[in-house]
Design an enzyme around this catalytic site. Structure first.
Site, short mmCIF file in Angstrom:
data_model
loop_
_atom_site.label_atom_id
_atom_site.label_comp_id
_atom_site.label_asym_id
_atom_site.label_seq_id
_atom_site.Cartn_x
_atom_site.Cartn_y
_atom_site.Cartn_z
CG ASP A 1 -1.83 -1.16 1.33
OD1 ASP A 1 -2.31 -1.58 0.26
OD2 ASP A 1 -2.06 -1.66 2.45
CG ASP B 1 -2.75 -0.52 10.76
OD1 ASP B 1 -2.04 0.48 10.50
OD2 ASP B 1 -3.69 -0.87 10.03
CG LEU C 1 -2.92 6.88 10.73
CD1 LEU C 1 -3.25 7.37 12.15
CD2 LEU C 1 -2.28 8.00 9.94
CG ASP C 2 -7.46 0.67 10.44
OD1 ASP C 2 -7.22 -0.20 9.60
OD2 ASP C 2 -8.60 1.06 10.74
CD GLU D 1 -1.05 -1.71 7.35
OE1 GLU D 1 -1.79 -2.07 6.42
OE2 GLU D 1 -1.30 -0.74 8.08
CD GLU D 2 2.44 1.84 7.47
OE1 GLU D 2 2.99 2.00 6.36
OE2 GLU D 2 1.21 1.76 7.61
CD GLU E 1 -5.46 -4.45 9.29
OE1 GLU E 1 -5.57 -3.26 8.92
OE2 GLU E 1 -5.34 -5.40 8.48
CG ASP F 1 0.20 5.42 6.46
OD1 ASP F 1 -0.59 5.07 7.35
OD2 ASP F 1 -0.09 5.45 5.26
#
Length: 341
Positions: free
Chosen positions: A63, A113, A115-116, A92-93, A275, A69
């Protein structure tokens, strides 16, 4: 004076200490709380600080990363690495796990995560943070294997929503779900929601799904959504596109949230460690159902899944029993066995 000011505020740190008597866990939750306060400041100042837009990079799952983020990720990593109680971090990043140096390492492994829903940030729609916490295995110095476990081993899960208020919702394994609102006047998360539960009568009839993917869904999911629309009274569609916002509404108001596996994403789209598992733990301990829908040949409980890598994905059907029953009924009609509700 006392009627205007709370002289005995039930803060996050105090609640964690009273609930667990675990000093390391208090330090951990304080570090998570501090990073979320920093993220709050960045989100609220995004427009005037020119924090909208892309950072020119992609994250672990391909993404596009927004500026916020990257900043939110750095805030969480720095707070957790320097807390002295973490040994492994998964974001996630970041493609790879972050191993905390031995001199600063502790017993906790945290997946998050930062900044979902950040694709919504430029249009000022709610975003959030999601996290799950594990303890390293006995004898381990802290490796990825300490996190590659099912939700049964998760000791704490939570999320923070950044919106009209900043609210942290979390639960300890086997415990109740509690909500804490950030009081900007004292800079602390204060206990505001006790023992959060799905509405006893099922609550509002709301389904939440990205229907743009509906042609790729399996037939029972398609039929379940049609059943929601044709029910008496009919269900209302509500889909924000930020998982934190959609799940928070689902717990408070009732309804169901669906992000099923489909032909495009047979393993689902949402990440299991930061998540699926944390949200499933919160949903179940608030009295709801957290199912995968049809996944790898059968319908499973999200908390029973074991990730085979740190960014493993899973499908999600989460909501109250009344509403998940619509989905299970359609699977039963198709000859697919479903677990008891």
């Amino acid at each position: 004076m006392a009627d205007k000011f709370d002289v005995d505020a039930a803060t996050l740190n105090r609640f964690v200490m009273a609930s667990t008597n675990d000093h390391d866990l208090v330090i951990l939750m304080n570090a998570i709380g501090t990073s979320c306060k920093l993220i709050t400041s960045a989100v609220q100042r995004a427009g005037i600080a020119s924090l909208y837009g892309l950072a020119g990079e992609v994250n672990s799952t391909g993404d596009d990363q927004k500026k916020l983020d990257v900043m939110s990720n750095d805030m969480m990593i720095n707070a957790l690495k320097n807390s002295g109680v973490c040994c492994v971090l998964v974001s996630e990043e970041n493609e790879e796990p972050i191993i905390v140096p031995p001199g600063r390492a502790g017993k906790f492994c945290v997946a998050f995560d930062p900044l979902d829903g950040s694709s919504n940030i430029d249009c000022n729609v709610s975003v959030g943070t999601i996290f799950s916490v594990y303890e390293r295995k006995p004898g381990s110095d802290g490796t990825v294997d300490d996190l590659l476990r099912s939700g049964a081993d998760c000791i704490c899960a939570g999320y923070v929503t950044y919106s009209s208020a900043v609210e942290m919702v979390f639960t300890f394994r086997g415990g109740d779900v509690h909500g804490f609102c950030l009081d900007s006047t004292i800079g602390e998360f204060v206990h505001t929601r006790e023992k959060m539960m799905f509405p006893a009568d099922g609550g509002k009839r709301i389904y939440s799904a990205n229907e743009g993917n509906s042609r790729h869904w399996d037939k029972p999911i398609q039929d379940a959504v049609e059943a929601f629309k044709n029910a008496e009274p009919a269900y209302t569609a509500r889909y924000v596109g930020s998982m934190v916002a959609d799940i928070h509404r689902t717990i408070l108001y009732g309804g169901i949230y669906l992000y099923p596996a489909d032909k495009k994403s047979p393993k689902g789209k949402l990440r299991l460690l930061y998540e699926g598992i944390p949200m499933a733990m919160i949903i179940e301990q608030a009295g709801g159902i957290a199912s995968t829908g049809m996944f790898e040949g059968k319908i499973q409980r999200v908390l029973d899944l074991v990730p085979d890598e740190i960014h493993a994905k899973c499908p999600i059907i989460m909501g109250g029993a009344r509403d998940v029953k619509f989905v299970y009924d359609e699977y039963e009609k198709a000859g697919i066995k479903t677990p008891p509700l």
